[in-house]
Design a protein around this motif. Structure first.
Motif, PDB file in Angstrom:
ATOM      1  N   HIS A   1       0.757  -1.236  -0.037  1.00 52.28           N
ATOM      2  CA  HIS A   1      -0.057  -0.066   0.063  1.00 52.28           C
ATOM      3  C   HIS A   1       0.862   1.328   0.087  1.00 52.28           C
ATOM      4  N   VAL A   2       0.595   2.220  -0.533  1.00 46.94           N
ATOM      5  CA  VAL A   2       1.113   3.530  -0.789  1.00 46.94           C
ATOM      6  C   VAL A   2       0.190   4.489  -0.394  1.00 46.94           C
ATOM      7  N   LEU A   3       0.207   5.246   0.651  1.00 43.13           N
ATOM      8  CA  LEU A   3      -0.570   6.267   1.004  1.00 43.13           C
ATOM      9  C   LEU A   3       0.275   7.653   0.937  1.00 43.13           C
ATOM     10  N   LYS A   4      -0.372   8.528   0.237  1.00 44.24           N
ATOM     11  CA  LYS A   4       0.020   9.879   0.096  1.00 44.24           C
ATOM     12  C   LYS A   4      -1.054  10.868   0.525  1.00 44.24           C
ATOM     13  N   ARG A   5      -0.318  11.974   1.111  1.00 42.53           N
ATOM     14  CA  ARG A   5      -1.208  13.154   1.691  1.00 42.53           C
ATOM     15  C   ARG A   5      -0.551  14.483   1.867  1.00 42.53           C
ATOM     16  N   THR A   6      -1.218  15.592   1.464  1.00 45.96           N
ATOM     17  CA  THR A   6      -0.416  16.754   1.789  1.00 45.96           C
ATOM     18  C   THR A   6      -1.098  17.603   3.009  1.00 45.96           C
ATOM     19  N   ILE A   7      -0.270  17.962   3.721  1.00 42.33           N
ATOM     20  CA  ILE A   7      -0.679  18.621   5.141  1.00 42.33           C
ATOM     21  C   ILE A   7      -0.197  20.246   5.036  1.00 42.33           C
ATOM     22  N   ALA A   8      -1.139  20.917   4.972  1.00 44.75           N
ATOM     23  CA  ALA A   8      -1.059  22.237   4.759  1.00 44.75           C
ATOM     24  C   ALA A   8      -0.734  22.913   5.930  1.00 44.75           C
ATOM     25  N   SER A   9       0.333  24.131   6.289  1.00 42.31           N
ATOM     26  CA  SER A   9       0.365  24.762   7.238  1.00 42.31           C
ATOM     27  C   SER A   9      -0.694  25.731   7.541  1.00 42.31           C
ATOM     28  N   ASP A  10      -0.972  26.229   8.712  1.00 39.70           N
ATOM     29  CA  ASP A  10      -1.746  27.134   9.327  1.00 39.70           C
ATOM     30  C   ASP A  10      -1.048  28.580   9.723  1.00 39.70           C
ATOM     31  N   THR A  11       0.358  28.455   9.785  1.00 43.19           N
ATOM     32  CA  THR A  11       1.355  29.353  10.336  1.00 43.19           C
ATOM     33  C   THR A  11       2.203  29.736   9.570  1.00 43.19           C
ATOM     34  N   PRO A  12       1.947  30.480   8.519  1.00 44.73           N
ATOM     35  CA  PRO A  12       3.194  30.745   7.516  1.00 44.73           C
ATOM     36  C   PRO A  12       4.150  31.704   8.066  1.00 44.73           C
ATOM     37  N   ILE A  13       5.524  31.730   7.350  1.00 46.15           N
ATOM     38  CA  ILE A  13       6.616  32.528   7.835  1.00 46.15           C
ATOM     39  C   ILE A  13       6.460  33.933   7.001  1.00 46.15           C
ATOM     40  N   GLU A  14       6.443  35.017   7.585  1.00 46.04           N
ATOM     41  CA  GLU A  14       6.039  36.146   6.812  1.00 46.04           C
ATOM     42  C   GLU A  14       7.124  37.176   6.902  1.00 46.04           C
ATOM     43  N   GLY A  15       7.336  38.129   6.286  1.00 47.21           N
ATOM     44  CA  GLY A  15       8.395  39.332   6.387  1.00 47.21           C
ATOM     45  C   GLY A  15       7.973  40.536   5.267  1.00 47.21           C
ATOM     46  N   SER A  16       8.753  41.472   5.357  1.00 51.22           N
ATOM     47  CA  SER A  16       8.598  42.580   4.490  1.00 51.22           C
ATOM     48  C   SER A  16      10.083  42.910   4.080  1.00 51.22           C
ATOM     49  N   ARG A  17      10.094  43.607   2.812  1.00 51.06           N
ATOM     50  CA  ARG A  17      11.350  44.006   2.448  1.00 51.06           C
ATOM     51  C   ARG A  17      11.049  45.338   1.782  1.00 51.06           C
ATOM     52  N   PRO A  18      11.816  46.481   2.037  1.00 43.47           N
ATOM     53  CA  PRO A  18      11.730  47.694   1.241  1.00 43.47           C
ATOM     54  C   PRO A  18      11.892  47.899  -0.233  1.00 43.47           C
ATOM     55  N   GLY A  19      10.839  48.336  -0.991  1.00 39.99           N
ATOM     56  CA  GLY A  19      11.113  48.559  -2.358  1.00 39.99           C
ATOM     57  C   GLY A  19      10.201  47.628  -3.236  1.00 39.99           C
ATOM     58  N   TRP A  20      10.577  47.450  -4.654  1.00 38.57           N
ATOM     59  CA  TRP A  20       9.628  46.710  -5.244  1.00 38.57           C
ATOM     60  C   TRP A  20       9.977  45.105  -5.043  1.00 38.57           C
ATOM     61  N   CYS A  21       8.863  44.311  -5.273  1.00 34.77           N
ATOM     62  CA  CYS A  21       8.989  43.036  -5.083  1.00 34.77           C
ATOM     63  C   CYS A  21       9.929  42.256  -6.114  1.00 34.77           C
ATOM     64  N   SER A  22       9.848  42.812  -7.357  1.00 32.99           N
ATOM     65  CA  SER A  22      10.540  42.353  -8.427  1.00 32.99           C
ATOM     66  C   SER A  22      11.970  42.235  -8.328  1.00 32.99           C
ATOM     67  N   GLY A  23      12.533  43.206  -7.281  1.00 30.41           N
ATOM     68  CA  GLY A  23      13.784  43.188  -7.089  1.00 30.41           C
ATOM     69  C   GLY A  23      14.447  42.827  -5.599  1.00 30.41           C
TER      70      GLY A  23
END
Length: 143
Positions: free
Chosen positions: A77-99
């Motif tokens: 038997h092969v059992l697969k499952r995806t378990i999503a997180s409810d607590t992301p890692i977050e942050g911010s950076r100055p400037g444009w996202c593309s850079g």
């Protein structure tokens, strides 16, 4: 904008290894592999300032961690499952996202201990659900 980054591929160096365990279920060995994957999203906020005035541009980013589980029993038997997180890692950076992609990748890589801790916690919490899935897979079909 959304970028999927395999946890082991950030900056060309692995930051999170897969977690492997073997469990005994009803007298059979079951090999279980947990692998984390990060989905990083960016959101541009603020505006560029006019000449001589400061910009308020910021790139807000969030890395959601999901864990892929694959269990292979000796019975085939092969059992697969995806378990999503409810607590992301977050942050911010100055400037444009593309850079900011490289800087964001570095920040996420520096938090690899958080990702690893999450992976191990998910593996521990998943034991009961996995046992139930294995029971269902091993039980004869009901008519």
């Amino acid at each position: 904008m959304s970028i999927i980054i395999a946890a082991g591929l950030l900056l060309g160096a692995p930051i999170v290894d897969s977690h492997r365990v073997e469990i005994d279920h009803q007298g059979q060995r079951v090999a279980v592999t947990y692998h984390s994957e990060l989905a990083v999203t960016h959101r541009q906020v603020g505006s560029a300032g006019p000449a001589g005035r400061p910009s308020t541009l910021r790139c807000l980013w969030k890395a959601n961690v999901s864990v892929e589980r694959e269990a292979r029993s000796a019975a085939g038997h092969v059992l697969k499952r995806t378990i999503a997180s409810d607590t992301p890692i977050e942050g911010s950076r100055p400037g444009w996202c593309s850079g900011q992609s490289a800087a964001i990748e570095q920040e996420v890589a520096m938090r690899s201990d958080q990702v690893r801790a999450h992976l191990l916690a998910v593996a521990e919490r998943d034991r009961e659900a996995l046992a139930l899935e294995l029971d269902a897979a091993h039980s004869p079909a009901r008519g």
